[in-house]
Scaffold this active site. Structure first.
Site, PDB file in Angstrom:
ATOM      1  N   HIS A 251       0.847  -1.192   0.000  1.00 51.48           N
ATOM      2  CA  HIS A 251       0.000   0.000   0.000  1.00 51.48           C
ATOM      3  C   HIS A 251       0.878   1.236   0.000  1.00 51.48           C
ATOM      4  O   HIS A 251       1.941   1.232   0.609  1.00 51.48           O
ATOM      5  CB  HIS A 251      -0.931   0.001   1.226  1.00 51.48           C
ATOM      6  CG  HIS A 251      -2.103   0.899   1.037  1.00 51.48           C
ATOM      7  ND1 HIS A 251      -2.047   2.242   1.327  1.00 51.48           N
ATOM      8  CD2 HIS A 251      -3.335   0.660   0.543  1.00 51.48           C
ATOM      9  CE1 HIS A 251      -3.214   2.782   1.026  1.00 51.48           C
ATOM     10  NE2 HIS A 251      -4.015   1.853   0.541  1.00 51.48           N
ATOM     11  N   GLU A 306      -7.787  -5.410  -0.573  1.00 54.07           N
ATOM     12  CA  GLU A 306      -8.283  -6.168  -1.714  1.00 54.07           C
ATOM     13  C   GLU A 306      -8.218  -7.678  -1.513  1.00 54.07           C
ATOM     14  O   GLU A 306      -8.973  -8.422  -2.128  1.00 54.07           O
ATOM     15  CB  GLU A 306      -7.498  -5.786  -2.978  1.00 54.07           C
ATOM     16  CG  GLU A 306      -7.563  -4.325  -3.339  1.00 54.07           C
ATOM     17  CD  GLU A 306      -8.925  -3.875  -3.823  1.00 54.07           C
ATOM     18  OE1 GLU A 306      -9.940  -4.241  -3.175  1.00 54.07           O
ATOM     19  OE2 GLU A 306      -8.984  -3.156  -4.816  1.00 54.07           O
TER      20      GLU A 306
HETATM   21  N1  ACO Z   1       4.120  -7.437  -4.639  1.00 56.88           N
HETATM   22  C1  ACO Z   1       5.443  -7.425  -4.879  1.00 56.88           C
HETATM   23  N2  ACO Z   1       6.212  -6.344  -4.732  1.00 56.88           N
HETATM   24  C2  ACO Z   1       5.598  -5.206  -4.344  1.00 56.88           C
HETATM   25  C3  ACO Z   1       4.236  -5.160  -4.068  1.00 56.88           C
HETATM   26  C4  ACO Z   1       3.486  -6.325  -4.229  1.00 56.88           C
HETATM   27  N3  ACO Z   1       2.175  -6.363  -4.007  1.00 56.88           N
HETATM   28  N4  ACO Z   1       3.926  -3.909  -3.687  1.00 56.88           N
HETATM   29  C5  ACO Z   1       5.048  -3.197  -3.740  1.00 56.88           C
HETATM   30  N5  ACO Z   1       6.077  -3.984  -4.140  1.00 56.88           N
HETATM   31  C6  ACO Z   1       7.456  -3.602  -4.314  1.00 56.88           C
HETATM   32  C7  ACO Z   1       7.597  -2.688  -5.489  1.00 56.88           C
HETATM   33  O1  ACO Z   1       7.808  -3.416  -6.690  1.00 56.88           O
HETATM   34  C8  ACO Z   1       8.779  -1.867  -5.109  1.00 56.88           C
HETATM   35  O2  ACO Z   1       9.952  -2.580  -5.378  1.00 56.88           O
HETATM   36  P1  ACO Z   1      11.173  -1.891  -6.157  1.00 56.88           P
HETATM   37  O3  ACO Z   1      11.547  -0.717  -5.297  1.00 56.88           O
HETATM   38  O4  ACO Z   1      12.188  -2.984  -6.199  1.00 56.88           O
HETATM   39  O5  ACO Z   1      10.621  -1.474  -7.485  1.00 56.88           O
HETATM   40  C9  ACO Z   1       8.684  -1.772  -3.582  1.00 56.88           C
HETATM   41  O6  ACO Z   1       7.864  -2.865  -3.182  1.00 56.88           O
HETATM   42  C10 ACO Z   1       8.075  -0.515  -3.075  1.00 56.88           C
HETATM   43  O7  ACO Z   1       6.856  -0.305  -3.681  1.00 56.88           O
HETATM   44  P2  ACO Z   1       6.040   1.000  -3.292  1.00 56.88           P
HETATM   45  O8  ACO Z   1       6.770   2.216  -3.722  1.00 56.88           O
HETATM   46  O9  ACO Z   1       5.651   0.950  -1.899  1.00 56.88           O
HETATM   47  O10 ACO Z   1       4.728   0.809  -4.111  1.00 56.88           O
HETATM   48  P3  ACO Z   1       3.682   1.938  -4.427  1.00 56.88           P
HETATM   49  O11 ACO Z   1       3.393   2.769  -3.235  1.00 56.88           O
HETATM   50  O12 ACO Z   1       4.066   2.648  -5.667  1.00 56.88           O
HETATM   51  O13 ACO Z   1       2.459   0.998  -4.768  1.00 56.88           O
HETATM   52  C11 ACO Z   1       0.660  -0.439  -4.599  1.00 56.88           C
HETATM   53  C12 ACO Z   1       1.458   0.652  -3.881  1.00 56.88           C
HETATM   54  C13 ACO Z   1       0.282   0.061  -5.994  1.00 56.88           C
HETATM   55  C14 ACO Z   1      -0.623  -0.733  -3.836  1.00 56.88           C
HETATM   56  C15 ACO Z   1       1.543  -1.707  -4.688  1.00 56.88           C
HETATM   57  O14 ACO Z   1       1.847  -2.170  -3.396  1.00 56.88           O
HETATM   58  C16 ACO Z   1       0.931  -2.787  -5.536  1.00 56.88           C
HETATM   59  O15 ACO Z   1       1.082  -2.773  -6.743  1.00 56.88           O
HETATM   60  N6  ACO Z   1       0.208  -3.766  -4.900  1.00 56.88           N
HETATM   61  C17 ACO Z   1      -0.440  -4.818  -5.655  1.00 56.88           C
HETATM   62  C18 ACO Z   1      -1.768  -4.334  -6.245  1.00 56.88           C
HETATM   63  C19 ACO Z   1      -2.804  -4.133  -5.171  1.00 56.88           C
HETATM   64  O16 ACO Z   1      -2.982  -4.933  -4.266  1.00 56.88           O
HETATM   65  N7  ACO Z   1      -3.557  -3.004  -5.310  1.00 56.88           N
HETATM   66  C20 ACO Z   1      -4.626  -2.642  -4.378  1.00 56.88           C
HETATM   67  C21 ACO Z   1      -4.166  -1.559  -3.450  1.00 56.88           C
HETATM   68  S1  ACO Z   1      -5.394  -1.138  -2.249  1.00 56.88           S
HETATM   69  C22 ACO Z   1      -6.424  -0.129  -3.063  1.00 56.88           C
HETATM   70  O17 ACO Z   1      -6.100   0.617  -3.935  1.00 56.88           O
HETATM   71  C23 ACO Z   1      -7.876  -0.133  -2.693  1.00 56.88           C
END
Ligand code: ACO
Length: 364
Positions: A251, A306
């Site tokens: 998140h 989710e």
């Molecule tokens: N699985 C694997 N790796 C992840 C995940 C995940 N679910 N979430 C974040 N990461 C990784 C990213 O790839 C990133 O790695 P990197 O630095 O090597 O590229 C690192 O963790 C940091 O990511 P963040 O900067 O914290 O991610 P951001 O804040 O941009 O994204 C998000 C948040 C979009 C929710 C992300 O965690 C994600 O894509 N989750 C999966 C999709 C999901 O569940 N969406 C629903 C969110 S809740 C809602 O909107 C109602």
């Protein structure tokens, strides 16, 4: 401006884009307050209709109070429109069909616009779904609660009180959530003084992406792909190795567990305790959290809303293709409240800047 241009896209992290009294997302402590109540208390004590009406009162204290019965009356009014709007949109599928149907709504801005739009969303979804399945769409029953009537229209028979309560808990839990991407989109469009229908349509477009409200369907796809318990750990390891994101985890704001995950988990356990599906999901969750922690020790990545949304809606017998539209049924309360709050506080046009790192004419 001396800011380094890294080429990595800018996500506006930590930048306030509005002042709001509607909800508080405290990501450090895993606390969510909606309409002045903790999300845990909210789901236990208030119906979705009460939460929506409460958000509108907070957004604009001068707005007229909306009684629960109003939602039923407005669902019935929306059905007339849905019968005209939906037939040509079935071919788009449920997610894009709802987007197009929202855009086609004929609801003029005014005192009852927010309630009329909130009432219309489940009616549009159920009408599209009935037409897709070759059934005659069921007219709303104004005497039922919003959640119960939606389940009835979608499944063709009235739900049990426990099922209606579980769906109601879901709708209240996702009704608002700070400056999330879809609410921001709603605020941006509202701030141009475009109509409420336009703002809600834009918000829904943002919601439909897999990084936001499009995640719960893929959560179930992931569990189906994993298949059985022995495959959990290797499947997750291989997905992360390929650089994929695990749907239902991580998140932007929460540095702890998303508190909505636990509220929905509790609702699911009340509705369908001890099913093999739940036991399997708990194992997937445990393994995913462990592997995400090992790969990103610097960045807490925990279960988000989710994951349990997917399991709860699945336990209610709702098809996964409808999960994103169903998210909108709840979140539209927040979108409309943010639009009202923006106007009530005489909000300004939202117009950020871009840092230019393209060619300069002199250098070309
Ligand atoms: N699985 C694997 N790796 C992840 C995940 C995940 N679910 N979430 C974040 N990461 C990784 C990213 O790839 C990133 O790695 P990197 O630095 O090597 O590229 C690192 O963790 C940091 O990511 P963040 O900067 O914290 O991610 P951001 O804040 O941009 O994204 C998000 C948040 C979009 C929710 C992300 O965690 C994600 O894509 N989750 C999966 C999709 C999901 O569940 N969406 C629903 C969110 S809740 C809602 O909107 C109602």
């Amino acid at each position: 401006m001396n800011m380094p241009l890294t080429g990595r896209s800018i996500g506006l992290d930590g930048i306030p884009a509005a002042v709001t009294a509607l909800s508080l997302v405290d990501g450090e402590n895993g606390v969510l307050v909606i309409a002045g109540l903790s999300v845990e208390r909210l789901a236990e004590t208030l119906t979705f209709e009460a939460v929506a009406a409460g958000l509108w009162r907070i957004a604009d204290p001068r707005a007229e109070a909306v009684e629960p019965a109003t939602f039923g009356r407005l669902r019935a009014a929306a059905f007339e429109q849905a019968l005209h709007i939906c037939p040509s949109l079935v071919r788009l599928g449920p997610v894009d069909g709802l987007r197009a149907a929202l855009a086609a709504l004929d609801i003029a801005d005014g005192p009852s616009a927010a309630a009329a739009i909130v009432a219309a969303v489940p009616v549009l979804i159920a009408t599209l779904e009935a037409l897709r399945a070759g059934r005659a769409p069921l007219a709303p029953d104004p005497a039922l609660g919003h959640a119960a009537d939606m389940l009835r229209m979608l499944r063709g028979a009235p739900p049990s009180p426990a099922e209606a309560r579980a769906l109601d808990a879901y709708l209240t839990t996702v009704s608002d959530h700070g400056m999330n991407a879809s609410t921001f989109a709603c605020r941006v469009v509202t701030a141009t003084r475009a109509s409420l229908v336009s703002a809600v349509t834009a918000a829904y477009g943002a919601l439909s992406g897999p990084l936001h409200g499009g995640a719960p369907g893929p959560v179930l796809d992931m569990m189906d792909e994993i298949g059985d318990r022995t495959a959990i750990a290797p499947w997750i390891a291989a997905a992360l190795e390929r650089g994929e994101r695990l749907m239902g985890f991580g998140h932007r704001i929460y540095r702890t567990r998303d508190p909505r995950a636990d509220v929905l988990k509790a609702a699911l356990e009340r509705l369908a305790p001890a099913t093999p599906r739940l036991a399997f999901a708990l194992e997937v969750e445990r393994e995913a959290r462990a592997q995400l922690k090992a790969r990103h020790p610097e960045r807490p990545l925990d279960t988000n809303v989710e994951f349990y949304t997917a399991l709860l809606l699945d336990a209610l017998g709702l098809p996964r293709a409808l999960f994103t539209p169903l998210f909108a049924v709840g979140r539209v309360a927040g979108w409309t409240a943010h639009a009202m709050e923006h106007h009530a506080r005489a909000g300004r046009l939202i117009r950020p800047e871009a840092l230019y790192d393209g060619a300069r004419p002199e250098a070309a």
